[in-house]
Write a protein that holds these residues in place. Structure first.
Motif, PDB file in Angstrom:
ATOM      1  N   ASN A   1      50.636  46.011  40.315  1.00 36.26           N
ATOM      2  CA  ASN A   1      49.448  46.125  41.158  1.00 36.26           C
ATOM      3  C   ASN A   1      48.582  44.876  41.043  1.00 36.26           C
ATOM      4  OD1 ASN A   1      47.426  47.276  42.802  1.00 36.26           O
ATOM      5  ND2 ASN A   1      46.357  47.973  40.980  1.00 36.26           N
ATOM      6  N   PHE A   2      48.412  44.356  39.848  1.00 35.69           N
ATOM      7  CA  PHE A   2      47.591  43.160  39.669  1.00 35.69           C
ATOM      8  C   PHE A   2      48.192  41.972  40.407  1.00 35.69           C
ATOM      9  CE2 PHE A   2      46.814  39.229  37.290  1.00 35.69           C
ATOM     10  CZ  PHE A   2      45.454  39.128  37.482  1.00 35.69           C
ATOM     11  N   VAL A   3      49.482  41.772  40.273  1.00 33.89           N
ATOM     12  CA  VAL A   3      50.143  40.650  40.946  1.00 33.89           C
ATOM     13  C   VAL A   3      50.045  40.809  42.459  1.00 33.89           C
ATOM     14  CG1 VAL A   3      52.371  39.516  41.295  1.00 33.89           C
ATOM     15  CG2 VAL A   3      51.656  40.158  38.997  1.00 33.89           C
ATOM     16  N   ALA A   4      50.230  42.015  42.955  1.00 33.72           N
ATOM     17  CA  ALA A   4      50.138  42.255  44.398  1.00 33.72           C
ATOM     18  C   ALA A   4      48.723  42.034  44.912  1.00 33.72           C
ATOM     19  CB  ALA A   4      50.596  43.674  44.717  1.00 33.72           C
ATOM     20  N   THR A   5      47.729  42.419  44.140  1.00 29.38           N
ATOM     21  CA  THR A   5      46.337  42.206  44.551  1.00 29.38           C
ATOM     22  C   THR A   5      46.010  40.716  44.633  1.00 29.38           C
ATOM     23  OG1 THR A   5      45.674  44.291  43.547  1.00 29.38           O
ATOM     24  CG2 THR A   5      43.934  42.697  43.956  1.00 29.38           C
TER      25      THR A   5
END
Length: 92
Positions: A75-79
């Motif tokens: 999720n962090f990388v996608a954000t």
């Protein structure tokens, strides 16, 4: 001394977490813009991480915490990737 019934507490928390899960999914489907939908997806993944922690509590298995950690990292990388994409798109 009374003992806690952790599977029952975990089930109650999982039912309570179903409410924000449904609301965030509805916002992701009906969101007026891409940014709104992505914020809803961010909320969904946060709820999934919480559900994995509750499931770990209810079952006593630490493997669910690893799943939650993996979802949080993805999720962090996608954000970060989507925010960079939206920033570039706004400048063009």
């Amino acid at each position: 001394m009374s003992s806690l019934n952790l599977p029952l507490i975990g089930t109650i928390y999982a039912i309570l977490l179903a409410i924000p899960l449904v609301l965030a999914a509805w916002r992701m489907i009906k969101g007026p813009g891409v940014a709104d939908r992505f914020v809803a997806l961010d909320m969904l993944t946060g709820v999934v991480v919480a559900l994995s922690a509750v499931t770990s509590l209810a079952t006593g298995s630490g493997a669910f915490l690893d799943i939650g950690l993996g979802v949080a990292i993805i999720n962090f990388v996608a954000t970060v990737a989507l925010s960079a994409f939206l920033e570039r798109k706004g400048r063009g």
